[in-house]
Design a protein around this motif. Structure first.
Motif, PDB file in Angstrom:
ATOM      1  N   UNK A  31       0.869  -1.182   0.000  1.00  0.00           N
ATOM      2  CA  UNK A  31       0.000   0.000   0.000  1.00  0.00           C
ATOM      3  C   UNK A  31       0.901   1.226   0.000  1.00  0.00           C
ATOM      4  N   UNK A  32       0.775   2.067  -1.024  1.00  0.00           N
ATOM      5  CA  UNK A  32       1.711   3.175  -1.210  1.00  0.00           C
ATOM      6  C   UNK A  32       0.964   4.504  -1.043  1.00  0.00           C
ATOM      7  N   UNK A  65       9.389   0.708  -4.294  1.00  0.00           N
ATOM      8  CA  UNK A  65       9.729  -0.273  -5.319  1.00  0.00           C
ATOM      9  C   UNK A  65      11.087  -0.903  -5.056  1.00  0.00           C
ATOM     10  N   UNK A  66      12.031  -0.126  -4.520  1.00  0.00           N
ATOM     11  CA  UNK A  66      13.344  -0.672  -4.185  1.00  0.00           C
ATOM     12  C   UNK A  66      13.203  -1.745  -3.099  1.00  0.00           C
ATOM     13  N   UNK A  67      12.368  -1.475  -2.097  1.00  0.00           N
ATOM     14  CA  UNK A  67      12.151  -2.450  -1.021  1.00  0.00           C
ATOM     15  C   UNK A  67      11.451  -3.703  -1.552  1.00  0.00           C
ATOM     16  N   UNK A 116       0.391  -2.264  -5.236  1.00  0.00           N
ATOM     17  CA  UNK A 116      -0.766  -1.522  -5.707  1.00  0.00           C
ATOM     18  C   UNK A 116      -0.305  -0.544  -6.785  1.00  0.00           C
ATOM     19  N   UNK A 117      -1.086  -0.459  -7.850  1.00  0.00           N
ATOM     20  CA  UNK A 117      -0.748   0.461  -8.947  1.00  0.00           C
ATOM     21  C   UNK A 117      -1.967   1.310  -9.289  1.00  0.00           C
ATOM     22  N   UNK A 153       2.804  -1.104   4.353  1.00  0.00           N
ATOM     23  CA  UNK A 153       2.287   0.256   4.249  1.00  0.00           C
ATOM     24  C   UNK A 153       3.448   1.246   4.141  1.00  0.00           C
ATOM     25  N   UNK A 154       3.574   1.853   2.967  1.00  0.00           N
ATOM     26  CA  UNK A 154       4.617   2.852   2.722  1.00  0.00           C
ATOM     27  C   UNK A 154       3.988   4.240   2.881  1.00  0.00           C
TER      28      UNK A 154
END
Length: 436
Positions: free
Chosen positions: A345-346, A356-358, A372-373, A395-396
């Protein structure tokens, strides 16, 4: 009038489970699980993978399967090549093509081979539950082995596959066994069959009358209820088998008995292709109505020579994948969860590079993560996370990222609490997501 193009009748799309559909065909995750299981089981027995063309010369199947068979007479998709006039056919089964490949490439020069393949076959028949015009088949062949030991190994290997898939032999599927003998024994039996059916000609249906002199053995495989009593009274091949054939059959049975595998000797079991000799077998079920056979095969020692090669013994089986997966569904057997371990969840677009790196680091560590996009509110993203079946949400959010952290929120355990994980050490906590 709709101008939407649709799939050809009897040829089906295999779709992800997330795609709604009216039929009950197995979804693609079930297929992947089956294929993974097959590769594991067959690999343990030393079988190697191969691929052959879907389109072959029509003559291959006429010569290999027999002119007076339902497949050749009624079911093949054949056509003329518009470029050169060759007569071609979409393969209705895999064995003939595999033997053709072995002969063409002199593949047994260095010794026997254990092989398997998996893919689509084509037969023009009436579509019904578990029976389609394009169907997929697992095909397994042991080439160059003459003894009953390999016949028994193949049957026991199928039992191993059943167990891996959750099927119980004797309960969900059962084994039927027979011997078709050798050509001279079948010729004597054939003469007795012709005499018997000629004496009861008034009870024969159109198919039986047509096959009476060309292939009377096929009459024993009739599905016509009105002829079952007549067929039951016909001479049995077992009474014409010689000592060597019986010794081979007894050798197969001795191994199965020692392995504790129950079976029924069915003297009417003949299979649908003319190339079989000696051992034939079928695994059948009562759970799919009239389409009871889920796996069948046997020995075909004459096919190499029949297709122009040097004589070589061979034995194998075919397994209808759609029918088997429908059986697994009908029984409600447990199958592995195909959901991702986590759903990302961004919070906003600014978080995307770090997120995305993570995620790439987690995937490199063997963790399945779905991102999620397309944006959207946190609430809508959590709904998508829950619907994905994932065990965790990653959760970012802006607050977490400011601390160099990501929040790990359990989605399936109400008693579990949300924790923070360092983005600088993804590999250090990735194993937590891999736990079942």
């Amino acid at each position: 009038m709709s101008n939407v193009l649709k799939a050809i009748k009897g040829m089906n799309d295999i779709l992800p489970g997330s795609v709604p559909r009216k039929d009950k065909l197995p979804d693609s995750a079930l297929w992947q699980w089956f294929e993974t299981t097959v590769r594991s089981v067959l690999g343990r027995y030393g079988y190697q993978y191969l691929l052959t063309p879907i389109v072959e010369s029509t003559a291959l199947f006429v010569r290999g399967l027999g002119e007076v068979t339902d497949i050749v007479e009624k079911e093949m998709y054949s056509f003329t090549d518009s470029m050169n006039g060759d007569q071609l056919t979409l393969r209705p089964e895999a064995t003939a093509g595999i033997v053709r490949a072995m002969v063409e490439h002199n593949a047994l020069y260095n010794g026997p081979l254990r092989l398997w393949t998996l893919g689509p076959m084509f037969r023009h028949e009436r579509p019904q539950k578990g029976r389609y015009r394009q169907f997929n088949q697992l095909d397994v062949e042991a080439l160059g082995f003459a003894g009953p030991d390999v016949d028994a190994e193949l049957i026991l290997m199928v039992r191993s596959l059943w167990r891996e898939l959750g099927l119980v032999e004797g309960q969900h599927v059962r084994l039927e066994l027979n011997s078709l003998g050798q050509p001279a024994e079948r010729q004597a039996h054939r003469a007795a069959l012709i005499a018997y059916f000629e004496a009861h000609a008034d009870q024969l249906d159109e198919d039986a009358r047509r096959r009476l002199h060309s292939n009377p053995l096929r009459i024993l495989d009739t599905k016509n209820p009105a002829m079952q009593a007549l067929v039951e009274g016909a001479p049995q091949l077992m009474d014409f088998l010689g000592p060597e054939t019986l010794a081979h059959f007894d050798g197969v049975r001795a191994v199965l008995d020692a392995a504790g595998l129950a079976y029924r000797v069915n003297p009417r079991l003949v299979r649908g292709m003319d190339y079989y000799n000696l051992t034939v077998f079928e695994w059948v079920t009562d759970q799919l109505g009239s389409q009871g056979t889920v796996c069948g095969g046997g020995r075909y020692d004459g096919l190499f020579e029949q297709l122009g090669g040097k004589p070589a013994p061979a034995v194998g089986f075919g397994l209808g994948i759609e029918r088997l997966l429908l059986l697994i569904q009908e029984l409600g057997l447990p199958v592995p969860d195909s959901a991702p371990a986590a759903y990302a969840v961004i919070g906003d677009a600014a978080a995307l590079p770090q997120a995305m790196l993570a995620l790439e680091s987690l995937r490199a560590a063997g963790v399945a993560v779905q991102m999620h996009a397309g944006g959207g509110s946190m609430k809508s993203q959590f709904k998508k996370a829950d619907a994905s079946g994932a065990r965790y949400a990653l959760v970012f959010g802006a607050d977490e990222l400011a601390q160099g952290m990501v929040a790990l929120k359990p989605l399936r355990d109400a008693a579990a609490t949300q924790t923070l994980k360092p983005l600088a050490d993804v590999a250090g906590w990735a194993h937590e997501l891999r736990k079942p």
